[in-house]
Design an enzyme around this catalytic site. Structure first.
Site, PDB file in Angstrom:
ATOM      1  N   VAL A  11       6.936   8.185  -7.620  1.00 45.06           N
ATOM      2  CA  VAL A  11       6.621   9.533  -7.153  1.00 45.06           C
ATOM      3  C   VAL A  11       6.814  10.546  -8.267  1.00 45.06           C
ATOM      4  CG1 VAL A  11       7.401  11.339  -5.571  1.00 45.06           C
ATOM      5  CG2 VAL A  11       7.080   9.010  -4.728  1.00 45.06           C
ATOM      6  N   GLU A 179       6.173  13.452  -0.254  1.00 45.02           N
ATOM      7  CA  GLU A 179       5.013  12.931  -0.984  1.00 45.02           C
ATOM      8  C   GLU A 179       4.311  11.878  -0.126  1.00 45.02           C
ATOM      9  OE1 GLU A 179       3.564  13.764  -3.973  1.00 45.02           O
ATOM     10  OE2 GLU A 179       2.199  12.360  -3.008  1.00 45.02           O
ATOM     11  N   GLU A 183       0.784   3.687  -3.525  1.00 45.07           N
ATOM     12  CA  GLU A 183       0.715   2.944  -4.774  1.00 45.07           C
ATOM     13  C   GLU A 183      -0.689   2.345  -4.867  1.00 45.07           C
ATOM     14  OE1 GLU A 183       4.001   0.325  -5.367  1.00 45.07           O
ATOM     15  OE2 GLU A 183       5.415   1.794  -4.606  1.00 45.07           O
ATOM     16  N   LYS A 232       7.385  13.079   7.138  1.00 44.09           N
ATOM     17  CA  LYS A 232       7.212  11.935   6.241  1.00 44.09           C
ATOM     18  C   LYS A 232       7.558  10.618   6.946  1.00 44.09           C
ATOM     19  CE  LYS A 232       6.794   9.289   2.835  1.00 44.09           C
ATOM     20  NZ  LYS A 232       6.438   9.225   1.459  1.00 44.09           N
ATOM     21  N   CYS A 288       8.109   1.331   0.849  1.00 44.12           N
ATOM     22  CA  CYS A 288       8.175   2.482   1.760  1.00 44.12           C
ATOM     23  C   CYS A 288       8.243   2.105   3.233  1.00 44.12           C
ATOM     24  CB  CYS A 288       6.970   3.386   1.520  1.00 44.12           C
ATOM     25  SG  CYS A 288       6.810   3.856  -0.201  1.00 44.12           S
TER      26      CYS A 288
END
Ligand code: UGA
Length: 457
Positions: A11, A179, A183, A232, A288
């Protein structure tokens, strides 16, 4: 604008080069010397399409600097991004120690920055007000932005750390700006995000980020910090649940003689649902989804809510790989003495990231139960080799198939889609093709003389 980004991981590095490319003066900070040496030479520390070119360009035009000093970076910057890792700790809660350490250093730098000049030219009757955004001392004000994925309430934690260090409240604001980049398409996602989330307690602080992101011309949502932090987790957990949902439907397809690909196409055609993240297969991995699903489950638990829906989504996900391995083992009549070719090791295509990659669980099971493995991945092999030195790492899909009793596709790299299945079949000892990502059609595989097994049909 003058920007500092602390943490040169996925990030942080991508955010840094993209903001530098937009013409800001950016300093990226990290504590790992090896990483810093590489970055200064223009060598990215991660594999990400388009990153190397952008890194080299922004370094060459002077918009990007690489540093090891949080203090210097904070002293020179009006916005400081925290973009350090928040890995899962043993109980599933995100480990915030890196965020805390960085916040302490930023706090100490803010104290220095906000301190009155040794001999001020004209003493102000309102010394503290001059530190605020828009005041005479705007360059001494710092907006501290949390970009790391952190549990709800972490903005308050950062704020309390800054205060503990002695930073005057009027000298800083803490803003949450999660964010959403993926990827493999990180640069594109950073330049063209679906939305930009800005969680701030004061409108002036939010406006600072609105100004920074204005050139991107993307929708911005201003919320309170807690809501921004939850957006998020809620987004990642929803997407992970969507994948587990289609994998559960895939299981029914297998039992009912239906095809999950066709079902997903029909379901996704409903605009309220959409086609994305309905690709059935081995399930979700990466740095994630597994961590954030666990993180939200444990946050909910602490708040007194049992998030059973999410726990089930995670259980479905784990079962995907376990069942796949069991089916493979059964078809082979046991792994003992068998050679398995593995195509793809990264957690998904276009990245060399192997965190929580499905390949790891599959390799472990095969090796533990007496099988041997020849594996091919375009970029991720060196990382897996550190964990599994006994696997034979080869240079092409055909080498992975050579002499194999079964060939297993784990990651759907584009180059595997173009593969010559007849050549694969000729190279193999056995006939079994296990397609964990539904890349091939049964018809094509069978025409090549292979016995085709997949997930969801
Ligand atoms: C994810 C989110 O998509 C990003 O928006 C977010 O910023 C990021 O996490 C993060 O929190 O930093 P990422 O982990 O890079 O991004 O990868 P995804 O493309 O979302 O894929 C996650 C996993 O889901 C992969 O293992 C992939 O193979 C799997 N997947 C994805 C499926 O099994 N089926 C699908 O239809 C889509």
């Amino acid at each position: 604008m003058k920007i500092a980004v602390v943490g040169c991981g996925y990030v942080g590095l991508v955010t840094g080069v993209v903001l530098a490319d937009l013409g800001n003066e950016v300093v990226c900070v990290d504590s790992h010397q090896e990483k810093l040496d590489k970055l200064r030479k223009g060598i990215p520390t991660i594999y990400e399409p388009g990153l190397e070119e952008l890194l080299q360009r922004t370094l060459a035009d002077g918009c990007l600097r690489i540093s090891d000093s949080i203090e210097d970076a904070t002293l020179q910057s009006e916005i400081v991004f925290i973009a350090v890792g928040t890995p899962a700790s043993e109980d599933g809660t995100p480990d915030l120690s890196a965020v805390q350490e960085v916040a302490e250093e930023i706090g100490r730098a803010i104290v220095r920055k906000a301190a009155p000049e040794p001999s001020p030219p004209a003493p102000s009757p309102y010394p503290s007000a001059s530190l605020g955004i828009g005041g005479g001392g705007a360059d001494r004000h710092t907006v501290v932005v949390n970009k790391s994925t952190v549990p709800v309430g972490s903005g308050d934690l950062v704020e309390s750390i800054l205060r503990q260090q002695g930073a005057p409240p009027e000298a800083f604001d803490v803003v949450s700006n999660p964010e959403f980049l993926r990827e493999g398409s990180a640069i594109h996602d950073s330049l063209r995000p679906d939305r930009i989330i800005i969680g701030a307690r004061r409108r002036e602080a939010a406006n600072k980020l609105v100004e920074l992101y204005a050139p991107l011309e993307r929708p911005m949502h201003i919320t309170d910090p807690n809501s921004a932090e939850l957006i998020k987790y809620a987004s990642n957990a929803f997407l992970a649940t969507k994948i587990s949902y289609i994998n559960a439907i895939g299981r029914i397809c297998e039992l009912a003689g239906a095809d999950v690909g066709d079902v997903a196409k029909g379901v996704g055609a409903d605009q309220r649902i959409g086609h994305q993240f309905l690709q059935a297969g081995l399930g979700w991995g990466g740095s994630c989804f597994p961590k954030d699903v666990q993180g939200l489950v444990s946050t909910a638990e602490k708040l007194g809510y049992d998030f059973r829906l999410l726990r089930e989504a995670a259980a479905i996900n784990d079962a995907q790989t376990e069942r796949f391995v069991e089916r493979l083992e059964q078809s082979l009549g046991g792994f003992g003495g068998k050679r398995i070719g593995v195509l793809g090791l990264a957690f998904k295509p276009n990245t060399d990231d192997i965190r929580e990659a499905k390949s790891l669980a599959i390799l472990r099971a095969i090796l533990d139960r007496g099988g041997s493995v020849a594996a091919y991945d375009p970029v991720a092999s060196p990382h897996v080799e550190k964990l599994f030195p006994d696997v034979c790492y080869v240079d092409s899909p055909y080498d992975a198939a050579a002499g194999a009793d079964a060939l297993v596709l784990v990651t759907e790299w584009n180059e595997f889609k173009q593969i010559d299945l007849a050549r694969i079949a000729a190279a193999m000892r056995g006939r079994l093709l296990f397609d964990g990502r539904r890349v091939y059609s049964r018809q094509l595989a069978e025409r090549a003389g292979l016995e085709y097994h997949t997930i969801g049909s």
